[in-house]
Design a protein around this motif. Structure first.
Motif, PDB file in Angstrom:
ATOM      1  N   ARG A 113      29.891  46.056  38.683  1.00 14.43           N
ATOM      2  CA  ARG A 113      30.248  46.904  39.814  1.00 14.43           C
ATOM      3  C   ARG A 113      31.130  46.124  40.774  1.00 14.43           C
ATOM      4  O   ARG A 113      31.208  44.886  40.712  1.00 14.43           O
ATOM      5  CB  ARG A 113      29.001  47.435  40.519  1.00 14.43           C
ATOM      6  CG  ARG A 113      28.135  46.369  41.193  1.00 14.43           C
ATOM      7  CD  ARG A 113      26.885  47.021  41.740  1.00 14.43           C
ATOM      8  NE  ARG A 113      26.044  46.075  42.469  1.00 14.43           N
ATOM      9  CZ  ARG A 113      24.827  46.356  42.917  1.00 14.43           C
ATOM     10  NH1 ARG A 113      24.336  47.570  42.719  1.00 14.43           N
ATOM     11  NH2 ARG A 113      24.116  45.466  43.559  1.00 14.43           N
ATOM     12  N   ALA A 119      36.291  48.801  45.681  1.00 14.80           N
ATOM     13  CA  ALA A 119      36.190  50.163  45.147  1.00 14.80           C
ATOM     14  C   ALA A 119      37.076  51.123  45.927  1.00 14.80           C
ATOM     15  O   ALA A 119      37.775  51.962  45.343  1.00 14.80           O
ATOM     16  CB  ALA A 119      34.738  50.626  45.179  1.00 14.80           C
ATOM     17  N   LEU A 172      34.830  46.857  34.791  1.00 16.94           N
ATOM     18  CA  LEU A 172      33.434  47.202  35.069  1.00 16.94           C
ATOM     19  C   LEU A 172      32.512  46.605  34.015  1.00 16.94           C
ATOM     20  O   LEU A 172      31.382  46.210  34.315  1.00 16.94           O
ATOM     21  CB  LEU A 172      33.273  48.723  35.123  1.00 16.94           C
ATOM     22  CG  LEU A 172      33.923  49.419  36.330  1.00 16.94           C
ATOM     23  CD1 LEU A 172      33.776  50.920  36.238  1.00 16.94           C
ATOM     24  CD2 LEU A 172      33.331  48.908  37.641  1.00 16.94           C
ATOM     25  N   MET A 227      31.832  52.685  40.282  1.00 22.02           N
ATOM     26  CA  MET A 227      32.353  51.406  40.773  1.00 22.02           C
ATOM     27  C   MET A 227      31.392  50.766  41.781  1.00 22.02           C
ATOM     28  O   MET A 227      31.261  49.544  41.823  1.00 22.02           O
ATOM     29  CB  MET A 227      33.726  51.622  41.418  1.00 22.02           C
ATOM     30  CG  MET A 227      34.850  51.863  40.433  1.00 22.02           C
ATOM     31  SD  MET A 227      36.492  51.778  41.200  1.00 22.02           S
ATOM     32  CE  MET A 227      36.555  53.319  42.086  1.00 22.02           C
TER      33      MET A 227
END
Length: 653
Positions: free
Chosen positions: A108, A114, A103, A215
């Protein structure tokens, strides 16, 4: 300083190779199990965590419980013991990075990535919850990711969860019963752990929901200056949907995060297994929205369905009812069975060789195919390549220009620090000079980053301990020495007032940085002002930062306004802001000689004569007539008696 544990043999079995990471509760090393000849991870608990005598027993019990937890997404525990009085765990060594590192690098993840990571995390937590374990510290730092060889996406990465039971062991041994309430990192802590101090599987569900939020958005839901303020925001506020910070997220993902992070534990999924089902359903919905299915126009009366189905990894379990899909309907009408391919080829072959024209055409076709194969082979093996130009030792701009002239592109690889090569000079290239590169292809350049230098951080105002810590971190590793301390009115004693080299100047790694500490405010030597006029004395003392208090005195032999005494006396020491008392003569019978230097001689002489004093003017006639006072006797501040002679030396020009 070098870690003394590196190179040592722990418990006669584990040879410590290097330090991997240092956290709040423990330090992790890589070690070689010399008995089984395998690389393991060695986690040694910090001395500060061993708060009482019962810690070792509780730590051992937790380690035994976690060791019985066998799951492909859980970091396995192999062994435990003590070294120099500190408990340690021997665990599976995962070659990869933490989710926190990923991260920090990418900020992200995509929704597909994710959800793929979250499926494996929840699979591990679900196995733990089924065994009666609660993790209590779910966060990106405890999630290890072994990325796929391509490294392009995390969808095919292997994810493992670490530190099961460690937070509980440390929490259970804390002397303060309230200390256990905030064992989890405050950015991911469940509201009930903050408000009531208890945790169950739903607490892990909340933390996992916050981690999924991070995330997707690249940030945590709450932020504040103090950790306790962050923790109480989890109690007082609802976690917002991630689409508020990341546009174009499907509503199903918003619903998933909001459901997992409800403040009331009873409103969340009951455990990680329940949340796993919801995540898999969301992932199936996301994949279904991207499926490439299209219906082709019929060539005959039959209908052909073309469908692309992505094979799921073995660990991903489809939700109930989704595994079985109806098979596509077969052709509406059964066509006439065609002849076999071998029969068709045989018939064509017979027709061709049955006449001369056919045999000639076949020979010409075979010759043409052979020529195409030869030309194509030559092109693939040699013709499409050219020799790479030599771009080494050039500047980046010159190398790009030369590559462009040759019709080639330039790609920059990871640079290298070089003390003897200026920045942006080409150190190497791939392929090398003269090597084969496709026409219009790309050459990768390795550039010099120049001399490795790091600016001295601003440690002014910090204690020596904090300044040393700031200056010794990677990759700077500056060697810290102390210079001669100095007095400072602005910096408290023992704090840094300056560095050598100065703040912001570049120093190579491991270089020496000298810190100058403050000795506090400097003492002041009090000057003697006895015999001076009070105005002059006051100005002198106040200029040194001292306060002045005057009291009246009476001396018929001294002029009015002259300082008769002072306390403390001249030559003594004081600090800025201290007070000096002056006794000032108030007797007006004796006047003080004023300063007349620079004034017109005739004008001053007239004033003194009018006051009853005798005046003598020295100098040449022009100076006496129109000049100014160059010298005077008596000197300024000396007493004047009635009728006393005053001598003024005049000078013109």
């Amino acid at each position: 300083m070098a870690d003394p544990l590196i190179g040592s043999l722990v418990d006669g079995r584990y040879r410590v190779r290097g330090r991997v990471a240092r956290g709040g509760m423990a330090t992790v090393y890589t070690a070689m199990d010399e008995r089984l000849e395998r690389t393991v991870a060695l986690k040694i608990i910090h001395p500060a965590q061993v708060s009482d005598g019962s810690f070792l027993d509780k730590f051992t019990d937790e380690a035994k419980t976690v060791a019985r937890l066998t799951h492909p997404n859980v970091v396995a525990v192999y062994d435990q013991g003590t070294h120099s009085g500190l408990p340690y765990l021997v665990m599976e060594y995962v070659r990869g990075r933490t989710l926190r590192d990923i991260l920090a690098d990418r900020r992200r993840l995509t929704p597909a990535e994710a959800l793929a990571v979250m499926e494996q995390v929840l699979s591990a937590l679900g196995a733990a919850h089924h065994a009666g374990l609660v993790h209590r510290d779910v966060k990106p730092e405890n999630v290890l990711v072994a990325e796929s060889p391509s490294g392009a996406s995390l969808v095919d990465a292997v994810v493992k969860v670490a530190d099961f039971g460690l937070a509980r062991a440390v929490e259970a041994s804390a002397e303060d019963p309230e200390a256990g309430q905030l064992m989890a990192t405050v950015a991911y802590v469940a509201p009930e752990l903050v408000a009531d101090g208890f945790a169950d599987p739903r607490s892990d569900v909340y933390s996992a929901g916050v981690m999924l939020f991070e995330m997707l958005t690249g940030r945590v839901p709450y932020d504040a200056e103090r950790p306790v303020d962050v923790a109480w925001q989890h109690v007082d506020r609802d976690v917002p949907p991630p689409s508020r910070y990341a546009a174009a997220l499907p509503p199903a993902i918003d619903e998933l995060v909001v459901s997992a992070t409800r403040r009331d534990p009873g409103s969340r999924p009951t455990d990680a297994g329940a949340l796993l089902n919801a995540v898999q359903a969301a992932r199936e919905g996301l994949a279904g929205g991207n499926a490439a299915t299209q219906r082709l126009r019929p060539i005959t009366q039959d209908t052909v369905i073309v469908s692309q189905v992505t094979e799921r990894p073995s660990w991903a379990r489809l939700p109930a009812g989704a595994a079985a899909r109806p098979r596509q309907q077969q052709r509406a009408r059964r066509p006439r069975r065609p002849r076999t391919l071998a029969g068709q080829l045989s018939a064509v072959h017979q027709r061709i060789i049955s006449n001369q024209r056919g045999r000639t055409a076949l020979a010409a076709a075979l010759a043409g195919i052979l020529v195409l194969l030869l030309v194509g082979g030559w092109w693939l093996a040699f013709g499409r390549f050219e020799a790479a130009p030599d771009l080494q030792k050039m500047t980046l701009a010159a190398a790009q220009a030369k590559a462009q002239e040759a019709g080639l592109k330039v790609e920059l690889g990871q640079g290298e620090f070089r003390e003897d090569v200026a920045k942006d000079i080409v150190l190497g290239q791939v392929p090398g000079p003269g090597g084969r590169v496709a026409k219009g292809g790309t050459i990768k350049l390795i550039l010099s980053l120049g001399a490795e230098r790091y600016p001295v951080p601003n440690v002014v105002g910090k204690t020596l301990e904090l300044a040393t810590a700031d200056l010794s971190v990677e990759p700077m590793k500056f060697q810290v020495t102390q210079g001669a301390p100095v007095f400072s009115d602005a910096a408290p004693a023992g704090t840094v007032v300056a560095t050598v080299p100065a703040v912001g100047e570049g120093v190579k790694p491991g270089g020496v940085v000298q810190v100058i500490l403050s000795k506090g405010r400097a003492p002041i030597t009090i000057p003697s002002v006895v015999g001076l006029q009070v105005n002059e004395a006051t100005s002198m003392l106040q200029g040194l930062g001292l306060k002045v208090l005057t009291v009246a005195g009476d001396d018929a032999t001294k002029p009015k306004g002259e300082v008769l005494e002072q306390n403390p006396p001249g030559g003594g020491s004081a600090e800025r802001g201290n007070e000096v008392t002056l006794k000032v003569n108030q007797n007006a019978s004796v006047a003080a000689m004023p300063s007349v230097i620079g004034q017109n001689c005739q004008g001053v002489a007239g004033q003194f004569r009018g006051a009853g004093y005798q005046v003598r003017l020295d100098g040449d006639p022009v100076s006496v007539a129109i000049g100014n006072v160059e010298k005077q006797n008596p000197q300024p501040g000396k007493p004047l008696t009635a009728g006393q002679e005053i001598v003024l030396t005049c000078k013109f020009g």
